[in-house]
Scaffold this motif. Structure first.
Motif, short mmCIF file in Angstrom:
data_model
loop_
_atom_site.label_atom_id
_atom_site.label_comp_id
_atom_site.label_asym_id
_atom_site.label_seq_id
_atom_site.Cartn_x
_atom_site.Cartn_y
_atom_site.Cartn_z
N ALA A 36 95.61 42.69 29.34
CA ALA A 36 96.43 41.80 28.51
C ALA A 36 96.78 40.53 29.29
CB ALA A 36 97.69 42.51 28.05
N ARG A 39 93.63 38.50 29.80
CA ARG A 39 93.23 37.78 28.57
C ARG A 39 94.00 36.47 28.43
NH1 ARG A 39 90.85 39.15 23.69
NH2 ARG A 39 91.43 37.82 21.95
N GLU A 40 95.30 36.54 28.67
CA GLU A 40 96.10 35.33 28.57
C GLU A 40 95.68 34.31 29.63
OE1 GLU A 40 98.31 34.50 26.23
OE2 GLU A 40 97.67 36.36 25.25
#
Length: 325
Positions: A36, A39-40
């Protein structure tokens, strides 16, 4: 009901299984959080890279293209703009075909040169003949013919020309999805391997516990000697506690044996004396004349009771002596 469920859970309880489950959960949570965050971070890096690319492309267009424009040339192009035709192709990268003159992703990139009135001068047909810009300098996200475009617009004050570079939103999304799919692929392959290695390691680590169990199960009830097994430092206190417990049991049993032996010896001599006097009294009564037979009958009953009691006590003493050995 609750008590039965709790007992069932206790019977299923396994430290090795619990440790494996907890480590698996920790790995999954770590992978999810890491991906997560990645991804950012990847999205931010992609945005920065492509935005900088659009800016640099606009500067190159101004340097090598717009600087050659004259007022007459701009007026001519406004009437008959130049269109860069992007040919369809299945080639995605130069790694597939190093001599390729067209790539599939060209359809997702576009540029436009417009005069101050908004008329197209030069453009690529990948975005159509509609202006991509809202005639505001800077970055913006626009939806044109149901397609989202990242647009950078720059107005050249010298030549009074708008320079517009654009990228389809699909480019960034596809790149991000490919990067993240690869980020998930590795954990999906590695996690089962790590779990298998983990199970093998936990099995090896718990071998000393199995050795301790086997040593205790193989002992006879009379064997109360201390345990001497090579164990990890975490299990040494357990072995010491078991040895202390065995020592206390051994001492208690020795005290019981000594008590049994002492009691048996203390009772054996009085019983022998009682038995001796019983036998002597029996012989005396047998020599008494028959005229006293009715009275002697009652005496024999009492003597038989004494004899039975002495025999039972003697048997008990023998059992105590046997137990003390």
């Amino acid at each position: 009901m609750f008590k039965m469920l709790r007992q069932k859970l206790r019977s299923m309880y396994s430290l090795r299984k619990l440790m494996s489950v907890l480590i698996t959960i920790a790995m999954i949570i770590t992978v999810v959080i890491t991906n997560a965050l990645s991804r950012e971070d990847a999205k931010e890096q992609i945005e920065e890279l492509f935005d900088a690319q659009m800016l640099q492309t606009a500067k190159v267009l101004e340097l090598f293209y717009v600087n050659q424009f004259t007022q007459t040339k701009v007026a001519q192009l406004a009437l008959q703009p130049i269109k860069l035709h992007v040919h369809a192709t299945d080639v995605e990268t130069f790694a597939e075909q190093s001599t390729a003159l067209n790539l599939m992703y060209e359809h997702k990139l576009s540029f436009q040169l417009l005069n101050s009135m908004g008329d197209l001068l030069v453009y690529s047909d990948s975005s159509g003949d509609k202006p991509l810009t809202s005639f505001t300098q800077g970055y913006e996200l626009r939806n044109i013919d149901d397609v989202s475009w990242h647009v950078f617009s720059y107005f050249s004050q010298v030549h009074k020309v708008w320079i517009v570079t654009a990228q389809s939103e699909d480019v960034r999304k596809e790149l991000l999805e490919k990067m993240m799919s690869n980020a998930w692929t590795v954990p999906l392959i590695v996690t089962p391997i790590v779990l298998l290695i983990l199970l093998l390691i936990t099995y090896s680590l718990f071998k000393p516990v199995k050795a301790l169990e086997a040593s205790l199960l193989s002992r006879t009830p009379q064997d109360l000697s201390s345990l001497h097994i090579d164990l990890p430092s975490e299990l040494v206190p357990v072995q010491d506690a078991i040895n202390d417990y065995l020592s206390r049991i051994s001492q208690a049993m020795q005290r019981e044996r000594r008590f049994s032996a002492d009691a048996a010896h203390e009772l054996k001599t009085p019983l022998a004396i009682v038995k001796l006097h019983h036998d002597g009294l029996q012989e005396v009564l047998n020599e008494v004349s028959e005229s006293l037979a009715p009275q002697l009958h009652d005496a024999h009953i009492h003597l038989n009771a004494i004899e039975q009691g002495v025999e039972r006590m003697s048997h008990m003493v023998e059992q105590l002596l046997l137990l003390s050995r």
